[in-house]
Design a protein around this motif. Sequence first.
Motif, PDB file in Angstrom:
ATOM      1  N   ALA A  51     -27.028 -12.197 114.591  1.00 36.46           N
ATOM      2  CA  ALA A  51     -28.082 -11.988 115.595  1.00 36.46           C
ATOM      3  C   ALA A  51     -29.468 -12.334 115.057  1.00 36.46           C
ATOM      4  O   ALA A  51     -30.270 -12.954 115.751  1.00 36.46           O
ATOM      5  N   VAL A  52     -29.760 -11.940 113.802  1.00 36.34           N
ATOM      6  CA  VAL A  52     -31.104 -12.231 113.279  1.00 36.34           C
ATOM      7  C   VAL A  52     -31.264 -13.737 113.058  1.00 36.34           C
ATOM      8  O   VAL A  52     -32.341 -14.293 113.292  1.00 36.34           O
ATOM      9  N   LYS A  53     -30.197 -14.397 112.660  1.00 38.66           N
ATOM     10  CA  LYS A  53     -30.266 -15.861 112.501  1.00 38.66           C
ATOM     11  C   LYS A  53     -30.468 -16.533 113.859  1.00 38.66           C
ATOM     12  O   LYS A  53     -31.228 -17.501 113.976  1.00 38.66           O
ATOM     13  N   LEU A  54     -29.786 -16.007 114.864  1.00 39.11           N
ATOM     14  CA  LEU A  54     -29.962 -16.562 116.219  1.00 39.11           C
ATOM     15  C   LEU A  54     -31.417 -16.384 116.668  1.00 39.11           C
ATOM     16  O   LEU A  54     -32.024 -17.315 117.216  1.00 39.11           O
ATOM     17  N   TYR A  55     -31.966 -15.197 116.411  1.00 38.52           N
ATOM     18  CA  TYR A  55     -33.356 -14.949 116.829  1.00 38.52           C
ATOM     19  C   TYR A  55     -34.292 -15.968 116.194  1.00 38.52           C
ATOM     20  O   TYR A  55     -35.155 -16.550 116.864  1.00 38.52           O
ATOM     21  N   MET A  56     -34.097 -16.231 114.912  1.00 40.39           N
ATOM     22  CA  MET A  56     -34.973 -17.189 114.221  1.00 40.39           C
ATOM     23  C   MET A  56     -34.749 -18.612 114.723  1.00 40.39           C
ATOM     24  O   MET A  56     -35.712 -19.383 114.851  1.00 40.39           O
ATOM     25  N   ALA A  57     -33.496 -18.954 115.013  1.00 42.56           N
ATOM     26  CA  ALA A  57     -33.217 -20.300 115.539  1.00 42.56           C
ATOM     27  C   ALA A  57     -33.911 -20.492 116.888  1.00 42.56           C
ATOM     28  O   ALA A  57     -34.414 -21.570 117.199  1.00 42.56           O
ATOM     29  N   GLN A  58     -33.961 -19.414 117.671  1.00 45.69           N
ATOM     30  CA  GLN A  58     -34.569 -19.515 119.004  1.00 45.69           C
ATOM     31  C   GLN A  58     -36.093 -19.437 118.976  1.00 45.69           C
ATOM     32  O   GLN A  58     -36.758 -19.989 119.841  1.00 45.69           O
ATOM     33  N   HIS A  59     -36.668 -18.706 118.004  1.00 44.34           N
ATOM     34  CA  HIS A  59     -38.109 -18.425 118.033  1.00 44.34           C
ATOM     35  C   HIS A  59     -38.888 -19.070 116.898  1.00 44.34           C
ATOM     36  O   HIS A  59     -40.087 -18.868 116.781  1.00 44.34           O
ATOM     37  N   GLY A  60     -38.192 -19.822 116.071  1.00 40.81           N
ATOM     38  CA  GLY A  60     -38.877 -20.530 114.992  1.00 40.81           C
ATOM     39  C   GLY A  60     -39.153 -19.638 113.804  1.00 40.81           C
ATOM     40  O   GLY A  60     -38.850 -18.441 113.819  1.00 40.81           O
ATOM     41  N   ASP A  61     -39.720 -20.237 112.739  1.00 38.03           N
ATOM     42  CA  ASP A  61     -39.957 -19.449 111.538  1.00 38.03           C
ATOM     43  C   ASP A  61     -41.441 -19.414 111.169  1.00 38.03           C
ATOM     44  O   ASP A  61     -41.794 -19.232 110.012  1.00 38.03           O
ATOM     45  N   THR A  62     -42.284 -19.570 112.189  1.00 38.30           N
ATOM     46  CA  THR A  62     -43.730 -19.425 111.951  1.00 38.30           C
ATOM     47  C   THR A  62     -44.298 -18.441 112.970  1.00 38.30           C
ATOM     48  O   THR A  62     -44.068 -18.598 114.175  1.00 38.30           O
ATOM     49  N   VAL A  63     -44.972 -17.407 112.472  1.00 41.49           N
ATOM     50  CA  VAL A  63     -45.591 -16.411 113.360  1.00 41.49           C
ATOM     51  C   VAL A  63     -47.017 -16.163 112.885  1.00 41.49           C
ATOM     52  O   VAL A  63     -47.230 -15.873 111.696  1.00 41.49           O
ATOM     53  N   ALA A  64     -47.959 -16.264 113.793  1.00 37.74           N
ATOM     54  CA  ALA A  64     -49.383 -16.041 113.478  1.00 37.74           C
ATOM     55  C   ALA A  64     -49.786 -16.807 112.210  1.00 37.74           C
ATOM     56  O   ALA A  64     -50.468 -16.269 111.342  1.00 37.74           O
ATOM     57  N   GLY A  65     -49.309 -18.027 112.123  1.00 36.63           N
ATOM     58  CA  GLY A  65     -49.685 -18.876 110.986  1.00 36.63           C
ATOM     59  C   GLY A  65     -48.924 -18.598 109.699  1.00 36.63           C
ATOM     60  O   GLY A  65     -49.163 -19.231 108.684  1.00 36.63           O
TER      61      GLY A  65
END
Length: 394
Positions: A51-65
């Motif tokens: 699930a956590v890998k899916l979340y990252m695949a869907q939302h990318g790996d950059t947040v607030a820079g």
Amino acid sequence: MARSFVIAAAIAAFGLAAVADTSLAQGTVKIGFIIPMTGPQQSTGKQEVAAVKLYMAQHGDTVAGKKIELIIKDDGAVPDKTKRIAQELIVNDKVTFLAGFGITPTALAVAPLATQAKVPEIVTAAGTSFITERSPYIVRTSFAVPQSCVPMADWAVKNGIKRVVTMISDYAPGIDAEKSFTAEFVKNGGKVVDAIRFPLANPDFAPFLQRAADRKPDAVFIFVPSGQGSIFVRQFVQKGLDKAGIKIIGPGDVVDDDLLNGMGDQVIGTVTAHFYSADHDSAVNKAFVAAFEKANHGMRPNFMAVGGYDGMHLMYAALKKTGGNTDGTALVNAMKGMSWESPRGPISIDPQTRDIIHNVYIRRVEKKNGQLYNVEFATFPAVKDPGKAAEKKK
Ligand code: VNL
């Protein structure tokens, strides 16, 4: 204005690649995710990691820079290991978040470290009520066991279940289940005719099921942790309790979506109370289940997967809210009161307790398109942990 001028100047001077390296990706945010990938609780690790890998695949790996780096560590659900791993993640890797924790003892083992280091501890699996009280840095996206047990008791007495034997794994969440169910059930006129506890590790339910059958209850209220439901149901049927007309009731851990489809048609009709079913009827859940199954060779997500997925959302959203500030206290403050739509339905983080508030559904096992599902048919909306409310009243 000033900032965009600087960026424009930087683009002119160094080209886009240089900008991406320096001004946009200012550092890395590490998430130390500790979960059992081996041992008896490995189904929880397998579900949460997917699930956590899916979340990252869907939302990318950059947040607030910031670049998000996920570090997954297997603790085998052994608290001493969890503690050692957490220490290394704090000191050597300098993680911004610790997350995961497959069982209550592993979540508790890390609580003093989270407090001392001021690192948010996001509990995405364990479910004993008091966990969130052990550190002001703990925020929970899984569940509190009493949230499901109290609605179960209400439903049972209203539906002709008067005599119950409780059966629980003998550790903190099981005791939470026994106490919260019994208090509500007895208050409403139900009778608990026996209270059975068995060990968490490698339980043989057969002798305990015989003892339960001898009491001739209307139902057995069962709490086993995620992953043990199949063995329980098999022995329940082998001992003939279903044929004797005894029902299984309880929080939904026993009819875990990870295992349910393999339990056989004997479980059809079983009613439990829980916060998540893979069958939950919403657009958000349908998209989640489809993406999860696609990424994981048809594996069906269970309630642990949703705890992990929501935990990732919580960390991403908190970082966005702080504008990339990684101070642990600022992140926990950002999480308080946050609300969003999860695959389980609408949820929020209680600003007082840092625990999750979610709907609890009453569900019945049915066959749909040849598959067994927990089909929701009644809703207790926005349930706060009744375990903590009871503590406060004392
Ligand atoms: C716990 C509670 C673990 C409920 C579970 O499965 C569960 C816990 C691993 O708090 O230890 O379904």
